[in-house]
Design an enzyme around this catalytic site. Structure first.
Site, PDB file in Angstrom:
ATOM      1  N   GLU A 199      -0.618  -9.319  -0.340  1.00 40.44           N
ATOM      2  CA  GLU A 199      -1.949  -9.708  -0.161  1.00 40.44           C
ATOM      3  C   GLU A 199      -2.903  -9.813  -1.477  1.00 40.44           C
ATOM      4  O   GLU A 199      -3.578 -10.610  -1.507  1.00 40.44           O
ATOM      5  CB  GLU A 199      -2.397  -8.700   0.822  1.00 40.44           C
ATOM      6  CG  GLU A 199      -1.951  -8.933   2.348  1.00 40.44           C
ATOM      7  CD  GLU A 199      -2.312  -7.713   3.301  1.00 40.44           C
ATOM      8  OE1 GLU A 199      -2.243  -6.623   2.737  1.00 40.44           O
ATOM      9  OE2 GLU A 199      -2.746  -8.025   4.073  1.00 40.44           O
TER      10      GLU A 199
ATOM     11  N   GLU B   3       4.880  -5.143   7.133  1.00 43.35           N
ATOM     12  CA  GLU B   3       4.010  -3.848   7.820  1.00 43.35           C
ATOM     13  C   GLU B   3       4.394  -3.569   9.201  1.00 43.35           C
ATOM     14  O   GLU B   3       4.503  -2.463   9.642  1.00 43.35           O
ATOM     15  CB  GLU B   3       2.437  -4.378   7.663  1.00 43.35           C
ATOM     16  CG  GLU B   3       1.926  -4.255   6.541  1.00 43.35           C
ATOM     17  CD  GLU B   3       1.734  -5.532   5.623  1.00 43.35           C
ATOM     18  OE1 GLU B   3       2.566  -6.231   6.036  1.00 43.35           O
ATOM     19  OE2 GLU B   3       0.955  -5.537   4.835  1.00 43.35           O
TER      20      GLU B   3
ATOM     21  N   GLY C  95       0.713  -5.040   1.125  1.00 37.28           N
ATOM     22  CA  GLY C  95      -0.413  -5.095   0.193  1.00 37.28           C
ATOM     23  C   GLY C  95      -0.231  -5.912  -0.968  1.00 37.28           C
ATOM     24  O   GLY C  95      -1.232  -6.313  -1.776  1.00 37.28           O
TER      25      GLY C  95
ATOM     26  N   ALA D 153       0.753  -1.305   0.133  1.00 39.31           N
ATOM     27  CA  ALA D 153       0.136  -0.035   0.043  1.00 39.31           C
ATOM     28  C   ALA D 153       0.818   0.950  -0.067  1.00 39.31           C
ATOM     29  O   ALA D 153       2.051   1.237   0.471  1.00 39.31           O
ATOM     30  CB  ALA D 153      -0.975   0.003   1.227  1.00 39.31           C
TER      31      ALA D 153
HETATM   32  C1  HXC Z   1       4.994   4.319  -1.651  1.00 38.57           C
HETATM   33  C2  HXC Z   1       6.929   3.347  -2.422  1.00 38.57           C
HETATM   34  C3  HXC Z   1       6.365   2.070  -1.920  1.00 38.57           C
HETATM   35  C4  HXC Z   1       5.171   2.146  -0.964  1.00 38.57           C
HETATM   36  C5  HXC Z   1       8.335   1.976  -2.826  1.00 38.57           C
HETATM   37  N1  HXC Z   1       8.030   3.112  -2.982  1.00 38.57           N
HETATM   38  N2  HXC Z   1       7.487   1.338  -2.023  1.00 38.57           N
HETATM   39  N3  HXC Z   1       5.854   4.285  -2.279  1.00 38.57           N
HETATM   40  N4  HXC Z   1       4.419   3.139  -0.904  1.00 38.57           N
HETATM   41  N5  HXC Z   1       4.816   0.826  -0.616  1.00 38.57           N
HETATM   42  C6  HXC Z   1       8.553   4.079  -3.716  1.00 38.57           C
HETATM   43  C7  HXC Z   1       9.833   4.748  -3.134  1.00 38.57           C
HETATM   44  O1  HXC Z   1       9.622   5.551  -2.209  1.00 38.57           O
HETATM   45  C8  HXC Z   1      10.767   5.177  -4.177  1.00 38.57           C
HETATM   46  O2  HXC Z   1      10.282   6.573  -4.487  1.00 38.57           O
HETATM   47  C9  HXC Z   1      10.375   4.203  -5.435  1.00 38.57           C
HETATM   48  O3  HXC Z   1       9.282   3.557  -5.029  1.00 38.57           O
HETATM   49  C10 HXC Z   1      11.461   3.206  -5.561  1.00 38.57           C
HETATM   50  O4  HXC Z   1      11.610   2.590  -4.456  1.00 38.57           O
HETATM   51  P1  HXC Z   1      13.300   2.357  -3.633  1.00 38.57           P
HETATM   52  O5  HXC Z   1      12.816   2.143  -2.248  1.00 38.57           O
HETATM   53  O6  HXC Z   1      14.044   3.548  -4.046  1.00 38.57           O
HETATM   54  O7  HXC Z   1      13.700   0.924  -4.389  1.00 38.57           O
HETATM   55  P2  HXC Z   1      14.510  -0.103  -3.766  1.00 38.57           P
HETATM   56  O8  HXC Z   1      15.884   0.696  -3.167  1.00 38.57           O
HETATM   57  O9  HXC Z   1      14.747  -1.127  -5.040  1.00 38.57           O
HETATM   58  O10 HXC Z   1      13.603  -0.723  -2.643  1.00 38.57           O
HETATM   59  C11 HXC Z   1      12.821  -1.656  -2.888  1.00 38.57           C
HETATM   60  C12 HXC Z   1      11.764  -1.834  -1.784  1.00 38.57           C
HETATM   61  C13 HXC Z   1      11.408  -0.602  -0.811  1.00 38.57           C
HETATM   62  C14 HXC Z   1      12.426  -2.812  -0.909  1.00 38.57           C
HETATM   63  C15 HXC Z   1      10.525  -2.651  -2.124  1.00 38.57           C
HETATM   64  O11 HXC Z   1      11.070   0.424  -1.797  1.00 38.57           O
HETATM   65  C16 HXC Z   1      10.671  -0.746   0.246  1.00 38.57           C
HETATM   66  O12 HXC Z   1      10.829  -1.397   1.046  1.00 38.57           O
HETATM   67  N6  HXC Z   1       9.105  -0.292  -0.008  1.00 38.57           N
HETATM   68  C17 HXC Z   1       8.335  -0.619   1.009  1.00 38.57           C
HETATM   69  C18 HXC Z   1       7.762  -1.781   1.245  1.00 38.57           C
HETATM   70  C19 HXC Z   1       6.718  -1.952   2.252  1.00 38.57           C
HETATM   71  O13 HXC Z   1       7.025  -1.667   3.460  1.00 38.57           O
HETATM   72  N7  HXC Z   1       5.398  -2.350   2.034  1.00 38.57           N
HETATM   73  C20 HXC Z   1       4.538  -2.483   2.945  1.00 38.57           C
HETATM   74  C21 HXC Z   1       3.754  -1.323   3.099  1.00 38.57           C
HETATM   75  S1  HXC Z   1       2.345  -1.399   4.100  1.00 38.57           S
HETATM   76  P3  HXC Z   1      11.301   7.888  -4.788  1.00 38.57           P
HETATM   77  O14 HXC Z   1      10.278   9.060  -5.242  1.00 38.57           O
HETATM   78  O15 HXC Z   1      12.141   7.993  -3.893  1.00 38.57           O
HETATM   79  O16 HXC Z   1      12.104   7.255  -6.057  1.00 38.57           O
HETATM   80  C22 HXC Z   1       1.132  -2.391   3.422  1.00 38.57           C
HETATM   81  C23 HXC Z   1      -0.119  -2.422   4.190  1.00 38.57           C
HETATM   82  C24 HXC Z   1      -1.176  -3.195   3.292  1.00 38.57           C
HETATM   83  O17 HXC Z   1       1.257  -2.588   2.413  1.00 38.57           O
HETATM   84  C25 HXC Z   1      -2.692  -3.013   3.910  1.00 38.57           C
HETATM   85  C26 HXC Z   1      -3.514  -2.939   2.923  1.00 38.57           C
HETATM   86  C27 HXC Z   1      -4.673  -2.269   3.167  1.00 38.57           C
END
Ligand code: HXC
Length: 261
Positions: free
Chosen positions: A115, A135, A112, A68
């Site tokens: 999921e 998360e 997400g 998400a």
């Molecule tokens: C918003 C995101 C994002 C996310 C990545 N980006 N994941 N933006 N929400 N979930 C953006 C980054 O900010 C970045 O933007 C660009 O995408 C590229 O990501 P990087 O981090 O630079 O890439 P990399 O170094 O290759 O790392 C990849 C990654 C990392 C390991 C996947 O991006 C990451 O850890 N992302 C978050 C993963 C996460 O925590 N997901 C769970 C979210 S909570 P810029 O602008 O800087 O280029 C969730 C709740 C679900 O999902 C509930 C459902 C209702």
């Protein structure tokens, strides 16, 4: 036209495949309400389309979906999240889809994103796929079925490991654990997904719909109820023209021609 998706129709006779490609590359396909609304609409359209037998959802080589959208979630209050039913309000659409939905996953399928993949009927993973529920690192928990579907797929031990420690698992471990139906080389992911979709698209649709419905019952309610439901659906198949055709063709040693009636 959708802003966050690419829509395509592939494969051919008799039933084609609707391809939905998540396309927010700048955010690794992070899921927001706009994307999820478009996804819901595209799924409903494909489900209603008489020329479509199967649906594939995929992302990019780098990410199926990285979760998400954290930028959106960061500022939410409890009241905002609850009253807006953040993101999940339009996730339920996926469960209403009666045709098979395949997730073709390469790269990150996190939070997400994992999921969403698990809400599909089967996951075909590239060897580059990474699944996780990170998360907890953000001070939240999975909110679109992760705590429920993951243990059903991989068992309690691995689910607890992933949900509590945020450990991401690779495609091979995911396949071993039962999360993934097929593990394929990244270069052939889309071809393999299309092959699976074609294999489904060749089958009589009424039986496909009943089969998906029945397998899903295995995860809801007691076994006896699921067995009874399956039996009724099984019997109902004998009211279809395709049952007559399929069996007649087998006995005559010819190919069946299904009419999906
Ligand atoms: C918003 C995101 C994002 C996310 C990545 N980006 N994941 N933006 N929400 N979930 C953006 C980054 O900010 C970045 O933007 C660009 O995408 C590229 O990501 P990087 O981090 O630079 O890439 P990399 O170094 O290759 O790392 C990849 C990654 C990392 C390991 C996947 O991006 C990451 O850890 N992302 C978050 C993963 C996460 O925590 N997901 C769970 C979210 S909570 P810029 O602008 O800087 O280029 C969730 C709740 C679900 O999902 C509930 C459902 C209702």
């Amino acid at each position: 036209a959708p802003q966050n998706l690419l829509l395509d129709r592939r494969g051919g006779a008799p039933l084609a495949t609707a391809w939905i490609t998540l396309n927010r590359p700048a955010a690794l396909n992070a899921l927001n309400d706009a994307l999820m609304d478009e996804l819901g609409a595209a799924l409903l359209q494909a489900d209603a389309d008489e020329g479509i037998g199967c649906i594939v959802i995929t992302g990019s080589e780098k990410a199926f979906a990285a979760g998400a959208d954290i930028g959106v979630m960061a500022g939410l209050s409890y009241a905002d999240a609850t009253r807006g039913d953040f993101i999940t309000r339009n996730w339920e659409t996926i469960r209403r889809i009666r045709k098979p939905v395949i997730a073709a996953v390469a790269g990150h399928a996190l939070g997400g994103g994992c999921e969403l993949a698990m809400m599909c009927d089967l996951i075909i993973a590239a060897d580059t796929a990474q699944f996780g529920q990170p998360e907890i690192k953000l001070g939240i928990i999975p909110g679109a079925g992760g705590t429920q579907r993951l243990p059903r797929a991989v068992g309690k031990a691995k689910a607890m490991d992933m949900v509590l420690t945020a450990r991401t698992i690779g495609a091979e471990e995911a396949e071993r654990a039962g999360l993934v139906a097929r593990l394929v080389p990244a270069a052939s992911l889309l071809d393999e997904a299309q092959k699976a979709a074609d294999a489904i698209g060749r089958q009589p649709l009424l039986a496909i719909l009943a089969a998906k419905d029945c397998v899903n019952r295995a995860f809801e309610g007691p076994l006896a109820e699921g067995i009874a439901y399956e039996r009724r659906q099984f019997h109902a198949m004998f009211a279809t023209e395709d049952q007559k055709e399929g069996m007649a063709a087998f006995l005559a040693k010819r190919k069946p021609v299904f009419t999906h009636r």
